[in-house]
Design an enzyme around this catalytic site. Structure first.
Site, PDB file in Angstrom:
ATOM      1  N   HIS A  78       0.850  -1.207   0.000  1.00 11.53           N
ATOM      2  CA  HIS A  78       0.000   0.000   0.000  1.00 11.53           C
ATOM      3  C   HIS A  78       0.882   1.252   0.000  1.00 11.53           C
ATOM      4  CE1 HIS A  78      -3.526   2.444   1.559  1.00 11.53           C
ATOM      5  NE2 HIS A  78      -2.501   3.185   1.957  1.00 11.53           N
ATOM      6  N   GLU A  79       1.892   1.280   0.879  1.00 10.77           N
ATOM      7  CA  GLU A  79       2.779   2.439   0.965  1.00 10.77           C
ATOM      8  C   GLU A  79       3.640   2.572  -0.284  1.00 10.77           C
ATOM      9  OE1 GLU A  79       2.357   4.611   3.231  1.00 10.77           O
ATOM     10  OE2 GLU A  79       0.993   3.394   4.427  1.00 10.77           O
ATOM     11  N   HIS A  82       1.872   4.570  -2.858  1.00 14.42           N
ATOM     12  CA  HIS A  82       2.078   6.010  -2.683  1.00 14.42           C
ATOM     13  C   HIS A  82       3.432   6.425  -3.260  1.00 14.42           C
ATOM     14  CE1 HIS A  82      -1.419   6.596  -0.198  1.00 14.42           C
ATOM     15  NE2 HIS A  82      -0.984   5.817   0.771  1.00 14.42           N
ATOM     16  N   ASP A 175      -5.285   8.851   4.021  1.00 16.26           N
ATOM     17  CA  ASP A 175      -5.300   9.184   2.598  1.00 16.26           C
ATOM     18  C   ASP A 175      -6.524  10.001   2.215  1.00 16.26           C
ATOM     19  OD1 ASP A 175      -2.977   7.693   2.402  1.00 16.26           O
ATOM     20  OD2 ASP A 175      -4.032   5.854   1.863  1.00 16.26           O
TER      21      ASP A 175
END
Length: 374
Positions: A78-79, A82, A175
């Site tokens: 997930h990170e 980003h 987010d």
């Protein structure tokens, strides 16, 4: 934050990965909680497996640990979502840290292009959604005769859906909160957009806290506290960034600064510190090259005749004298070292800026009297 994180001996897409000590505490607890919830989870989602076989001996705890690790791997991915999108805007990711409440990517600076923060922020939930879709496809082909693997994949799939939805809550620093602020900033000044997003975040944090208290959910309570505290820090940072944006670094630095020879004795260093009322100096070798930094803390208890070259720490980060003070604020915020060297790319050290110098400037800019002392 994350001052006691452990750095793993590898990088992901060139990004260092850290484990905060709170992660090492939450991992066994989460594994235990998952192990206790195998049968309810199977029943809730009507999975085509028999939970009885998964609750024998140490197997449920092994499955709990496997599912917890799979969840945190999903958080890292997930990170990375980003980080990959931020890189498209020319923004590098300093590190990814796993901690008590999940993961956090630390950027050198959020992209300033119009709407870019929203694009970078939404990349995380989209990544989690894609992982959930992949998990759902795997569940279609996994044989029911592999109940242990089926459970781990099903649990990870569900948690990726939950991770995507949770991060879409419009509360900073989640987010969804960053998307909200970025969209508001397309029509309003960024400071005003931050204030509105911060107000929404506080209301949502209180609501989450109330739900957590009445449902006796400690994780919701912790998340509510994190949001409430973090949004205040976010608002303060934005205000400071706006106040400092028109200042240059050379206007804040302490001068003059001379580097000291590594052969200087500790006794002479302490005498110089007393005369100059300064607690740190860069140190050079015989060729004039900077070797490191010497501080008062480094030489506590050292013999007076010992050379200071034996007690050096790494040089702090460097910043150009013509850089914006807002860039300095961002640099200070992502490092543990309380000072920065002011020097051009090719040239001598011109000055040193400490956090105290920066705080005094902010106090003056906001009309408050700076506190005495260095």
């Amino acid at each position: 934050m994350f001052k006691h994180a452990l750095r793993l001996p590898f990088r992901l897409l060139g990004i260092p990965l850290y484990l905060d000590l709170t992660f090492l505490l939450i991992l066994p607890l989460l594994a235990w909680l998952i192990a206790r919830q195998i049968a309810p989870f199977v029943a809730l989602f009507n999975l085509p497996i028999t939970p009885g076989a998964l609750n024998e001996g140490i197997l449920p705890y092994a499955l709990g640990l496997a599912a917890a690790l799979a969840l945190f791997i999903s958080v890292v991915i997930h990170e990375l979502g980003h980080a990959i999108v931020a890189r498209r805007y020319g923004v590098n990711t300093e590190r990814i840290t796993l901690w008590l409440l999940g993961g956090m990517a630390q950027f050198k600076k959020m992209p300033t292009q119009r709407g870019a923060e929203a694009v970078v922020a939404i990349a995380g939930p989209i990544t989690s959604g894609l992982l959930a879709a992949l998990g759902a496809l795997l569940l279609l082909v996994l044989p029911e005769q592999w109940p242990a693997l089926y459970f781990v994949v099903a649990y990870t799939t569900f948690m990726n859906v939950a991770l995507a939805l949770f991060n879409l809550i419009p509360a900073l620093p989640l987010d969804g909160g960053r998307v909200l602020r970025s969209l508001l900033a397309m029509r309003l000044p960024r400071m005003r957009a931050t204030q509105i997003a911060a107000t929404v975040s506080r209301v949502l944090a209180i609501a989450l806290g109330v739900v957590g208290i009445f449902s006796l959910n400690i994780f919701l309570i912790l998340i509510a506290l994190f949001i409430y505290i973090a949004v205040a820090a976010e608002a303060r940072f934005e205000l400071a960034d706006e106040l400092l944006s028109d200042l240059r670094v050379h206007e804040l630095m302490s001068t003059p600064v001379v580097s000291l020879p590594a052969t200087l004795s500790v006794g002479d260093l302490l005498a110089k510190m007393l005369r100059d009322a300064r607690h740190a100096y860069p140190v050079h070798d015989d060729s004039g090259q900077l070797r490191g930094m010497i501080t008062l803390q480094n030489v506590q208890g050292a013999p007076p005749d010992a050379p200071i070259g034996d007690y050096l720490t790494e040089l702090p980060e460097r910043i150009d004298p013509d850089a914006s003070a807002a860039d300095l604020l961002e640099m200070m915020g992502r490092q543990d070292e309380p000072r920065v060297l002011v020097m051009p790319e090719k040239g001598p050290v011109l000055g040193i800026i400490t956090r105290t110098d920066l705080y005094r400037a902010l106090q003056l800019l906001t009309g408050r009297t700076p506190a005495p002392g260095h």
